[in-house]
Design a protein around this motif. Structure first.
Motif, PDB file in Angstrom:
ATOM      1  N   GLY A 100       0.834  -1.188   0.000  1.00 31.60           N
ATOM      2  CA  GLY A 100       0.000   0.000   0.000  1.00 31.60           C
ATOM      3  C   GLY A 100       0.872   1.242   0.000  1.00 31.60           C
ATOM      4  N   LEU A 101       0.638   2.170  -0.920  1.00 30.67           N
ATOM      5  CA  LEU A 101       1.448   3.384  -1.039  1.00 30.67           C
ATOM      6  C   LEU A 101       0.571   4.608  -0.816  1.00 30.67           C
ATOM      7  N   TYR A 102       1.070   5.553  -0.001  1.00 37.50           N
ATOM      8  CA  TYR A 102       0.312   6.741   0.347  1.00 37.50           C
ATOM      9  C   TYR A 102       1.240   7.952   0.323  1.00 37.50           C
ATOM     10  N   ARG A 103       0.655   9.090  -0.036  1.00 33.09           N
ATOM     11  CA  ARG A 103       1.422  10.337  -0.065  1.00 33.09           C
ATOM     12  C   ARG A 103       0.796  11.337   0.885  1.00 33.09           C
ATOM     13  N   SER A 104       1.642  12.096   1.568  1.00 26.44           N
ATOM     14  CA  SER A 104       1.189  13.148   2.458  1.00 26.44           C
ATOM     15  C   SER A 104       1.970  14.418   2.173  1.00 26.44           C
ATOM     16  N   GLN A 105       1.271  15.553   2.226  1.00 22.98           N
ATOM     17  CA  GLN A 105       1.909  16.856   2.059  1.00 22.98           C
ATOM     18  C   GLN A 105       1.553  17.719   3.258  1.00 22.98           C
TER      19      GLN A 105
ATOM     20  N   LEU B 249       4.531   7.002   2.151  1.00 25.62           N
ATOM     21  CA  LEU B 249       4.467   5.930   3.140  1.00 25.62           C
ATOM     22  C   LEU B 249       4.137   4.631   2.427  1.00 25.62           C
ATOM     23  N   ARG B 250       4.931   3.611   2.694  1.00 28.83           N
ATOM     24  CA  ARG B 250       4.634   2.269   2.188  1.00 28.83           C
ATOM     25  C   ARG B 250       4.182   1.396   3.350  1.00 28.83           C
ATOM     26  N   ILE B 251       3.001   0.820   3.220  1.00 21.49           N
ATOM     27  CA  ILE B 251       2.540  -0.180   4.174  1.00 21.49           C
ATOM     28  C   ILE B 251       2.790  -1.536   3.530  1.00 21.49           C
ATOM     29  N   ASN B 252       3.622  -2.314   4.159  1.00 21.51           N
ATOM     30  CA  ASN B 252       4.118  -3.536   3.535  1.00 21.51           C
ATOM     31  C   ASN B 252       3.031  -4.577   3.328  1.00 21.51           C
ATOM     32  N   ALA B 253       3.089  -5.220   2.174  1.00 25.00           N
ATOM     33  CA  ALA B 253       2.226  -6.374   1.916  1.00 25.00           C
ATOM     34  C   ALA B 253       2.709  -7.558   2.742  1.00 25.00           C
ATOM     35  N   GLY B 254       1.843  -8.522   2.939  1.00 25.60           N
ATOM     36  CA  GLY B 254       2.223  -9.732   3.650  1.00 25.60           C
ATOM     37  C   GLY B 254       3.239 -10.538   2.863  1.00 25.60           C
ATOM     38  N   ALA B 255       3.956 -11.400   3.566  1.00 19.87           N
ATOM     39  CA  ALA B 255       5.032 -12.177   2.938  1.00 19.87           C
ATOM     40  C   ALA B 255       4.535 -13.017   1.780  1.00 19.87           C
ATOM     41  N   GLU B 256       3.273 -13.471   1.846  1.00 18.09           N
ATOM     42  CA  GLU B 256       2.746 -14.331   0.780  1.00 18.09           C
ATOM     43  C   GLU B 256       2.608 -13.602  -0.542  1.00 18.09           C
ATOM     44  N   ALA B 257       2.537 -12.271  -0.494  1.00 20.85           N
ATOM     45  CA  ALA B 257       2.357 -11.476  -1.714  1.00 20.85           C
ATOM     46  C   ALA B 257       3.679 -11.045  -2.330  1.00 20.85           C
ATOM     47  N   VAL B 258       4.782 -11.216  -1.618  1.00 20.60           N
ATOM     48  CA  VAL B 258       6.082 -10.748  -2.109  1.00 20.60           C
ATOM     49  C   VAL B 258       7.147 -11.816  -1.858  1.00 20.60           C
TER      50      VAL B 258
ATOM     51  N   ASP C 251      23.097  10.000  -4.423  1.00 24.03           N
ATOM     52  CA  ASP C 251      22.086  10.846  -5.056  1.00 24.03           C
ATOM     53  C   ASP C 251      20.906  10.046  -5.580  1.00 24.03           C
ATOM     54  N   TRP C 252      21.162   8.815  -6.023  1.00 23.85           N
ATOM     55  CA  TRP C 252      20.118   7.995  -6.640  1.00 23.85           C
ATOM     56  C   TRP C 252      19.319   7.164  -5.635  1.00 23.85           C
ATOM     57  N   ALA C 253      19.671   7.255  -4.353  1.00 22.01           N
ATOM     58  CA  ALA C 253      18.998   6.452  -3.325  1.00 22.01           C
ATOM     59  C   ALA C 253      17.836   7.226  -2.709  1.00 22.01           C
ATOM     60  N   PRO C 254      16.749   6.556  -2.366  1.00 28.26           N
ATOM     61  CA  PRO C 254      15.636   7.251  -1.692  1.00 28.26           C
ATOM     62  C   PRO C 254      16.053   7.728  -0.307  1.00 28.26           C
ATOM     63  N   ARG C 255      15.566   8.894   0.073  1.00 29.74           N
ATOM     64  CA  ARG C 255      15.879   9.456   1.388  1.00 29.74           C
ATOM     65  C   ARG C 255      14.850   8.945   2.393  1.00 29.74           C
ATOM     66  N   ILE C 256      15.307   8.123   3.313  1.00 26.74           N
ATOM     67  CA  ILE C 256      14.428   7.438   4.247  1.00 26.74           C
ATOM     68  C   ILE C 256      14.227   8.278   5.504  1.00 26.74           C
ATOM     69  N   GLN C 257      12.967   8.443   5.889  1.00 29.21           N
ATOM     70  CA  GLN C 257      12.631   9.193   7.105  1.00 29.21           C
ATOM     71  C   GLN C 257      12.316   8.267   8.278  1.00 29.21           C
ATOM     72  N   GLY C 258      12.023   7.031   7.993  1.00 26.20           N
ATOM     73  CA  GLY C 258      11.718   6.084   9.056  1.00 26.20           C
ATOM     74  C   GLY C 258      11.400   4.733   8.469  1.00 26.20           C
ATOM     75  N   CYS C 259      11.649   3.692   9.261  1.00 24.61           N
ATOM     76  CA  CYS C 259      11.410   2.339   8.777  1.00 24.61           C
ATOM     77  C   CYS C 259      11.199   1.427   9.983  1.00 24.61           C
ATOM     78  N   ASP C 260      10.134   0.638   9.959  1.00 26.48           N
ATOM     79  CA  ASP C 260       9.864  -0.315  11.032  1.00 26.48           C
ATOM     80  C   ASP C 260       9.405  -1.625  10.396  1.00 26.48           C
ATOM     81  N   PRO C 261      10.351  -2.506  10.074  1.00 25.31           N
ATOM     82  CA  PRO C 261       9.975  -3.764   9.426  1.00 25.31           C
ATOM     83  C   PRO C 261       8.996  -4.597  10.248  1.00 25.31           C
ATOM     84  N   ALA C 262       9.137  -4.574  11.570  1.00 19.63           N
ATOM     85  CA  ALA C 262       8.247  -5.370  12.412  1.00 19.63           C
ATOM     86  C   ALA C 262       6.817  -4.850  12.353  1.00 19.63           C
ATOM     87  N   ALA C 263       6.664  -3.520  12.353  1.00 19.03           N
ATOM     88  CA  ALA C 263       5.329  -2.928  12.282  1.00 19.03           C
ATOM     89  C   ALA C 263       4.805  -2.836  10.852  1.00 19.03           C
ATOM     90  N   GLY C 264       5.711  -3.018   9.876  1.00 17.66           N
ATOM     91  CA  GLY C 264       5.272  -3.113   8.494  1.00 17.66           C
ATOM     92  C   GLY C 264       5.164  -1.818   7.734  1.00 17.66           C
TER      93      GLY C 264
END
Length: 277
Positions: A29-34, A42-51, A70-83
């Motif tokens: 799931g992909l969402y944009r905020s301004q 914001l990416r909300i991760n799909a379940g393991a069965e989908a990827v 320069d070519w890498a996305p600038r990450i503001q936060g990441c929580d693999p456990a919370a998805g």
């Protein structure tokens, strides 16, 4: 879960956001905020069965390693456990075909990550193939799909050996962003130390990269033209075969394809499982 993720992310950034779905991406799931803090995705991760083949911990560590390029996305936060994964908004995907400057930035990005040291864990291709064997057994064309996996393993053994390097594994126009003269490569969830032939196949199939351009990449610099061409032929077949297996395993929802196409593609790949060298 979605509301819980929104709450956790807003707590992380210390701001209330309005999240609007992005019309791209067929798994996560992909969402944009301004807001006052700037545009975010914001990416909300799909379940393991989908990827199949994704390792969220591996991705998080890799993205941390890539910060500063320069070519890498600038990450503001990441929580693999919370998805979830939060990054800057880097613009829309560039129009096809890529303009000259965009093309050169993409090739330079691949050069950079092919020589990157300490890039994290390696992908386990045999384990991925075994996963597909279990997932696809009993499906329509099940016997043909098992034959396709065997052909993948055979072609793997025939690829010219160029060693393993950081490999994106999912290079296509939808995973590029362009804004203010800067090209950014996103969606690193499949990336790992792996076989760079897969990125070469993606560059050839999605961006029409020439043999001369591919020979400029560190992984292939020592190959003669004939060996490079032969390897690319096999790699392009493997690229299509892995994509076919992926759709069988996760389904066609959001892809624009139908089951008739998938069955035809499976049979086509079996008929061409030994590309001419």
């Amino acid at each position: 879960m979605q509301d819980e993720v929104f709450t956790a992310v807003q707590r992380h950034i210390g701001a209330i956001c309005t999240w609007r779905p992005l019309g791209q991406g067929c798994s996560n799931g992909l969402y944009r905020s301004q807001n006052d803090g700037g545009a975010r995705v914001l990416r909300i991760n799909a379940g393991a069965e989908a990827v199949p083949g994704v390792d969220r911990i591996r991705e998080a560590r890799l993205l941390e390693r890539l910060q500063g390029f320069d070519w890498a996305p600038r990450i503001q936060g990441c929580d693999p456990a919370a998805g979830w994964l939060l990054m800057d908004w880097h613009g829309d995907s560039p129009a096809a075909p890529l303009a000259g400057d965009q093309r050169q930035q993409l090739l330079q990005a691949v050069r950079d990550w092919q020589v990157l040291e300490d890039a994290g864990a390696a992908v386990d291709y045999p384990a991925l193939y075994d996963h597909y064997r279990l997932e696809l057994r009993g499906l329509p064309l099940g016997k043909a799909l098992l034959q396709l996996i065997e052909a993948l393993e055979t072609n793997w053994e025939s690829l010219p050996d160029v060693g393993h390097r950081l490999t994106h594994h999912d290079l296509h126009p939808g995973n590029l962003c362009w804004m203010d003269g800067r090209l950014v490569v996103v969606d690193w969830e499949y990336a790992a130390i792996g076989n760079p032939w897969f990125d070469a196949a993606a560059l050839a199939k999605h961006f029409e990269a020439s043999l001369v351009e591919l020979s400029s990449l560190p992984a292939f610099a020592d190959l003669d033209a004939d060996t490079l061409a032969e390897g690319l032929g096999r790699a392009c077949w493997m690229f299509d075969a892995l994509g076919c297996l992926w759709y069988w395993a996760r389904g066609l929802s959001g892809s624009g394809y139908d089951m008739a196409w998938l069955m035809r593609e499976t049979l086509r790949l079996l008929k061409t499982s030994e590309p001419a060298g």
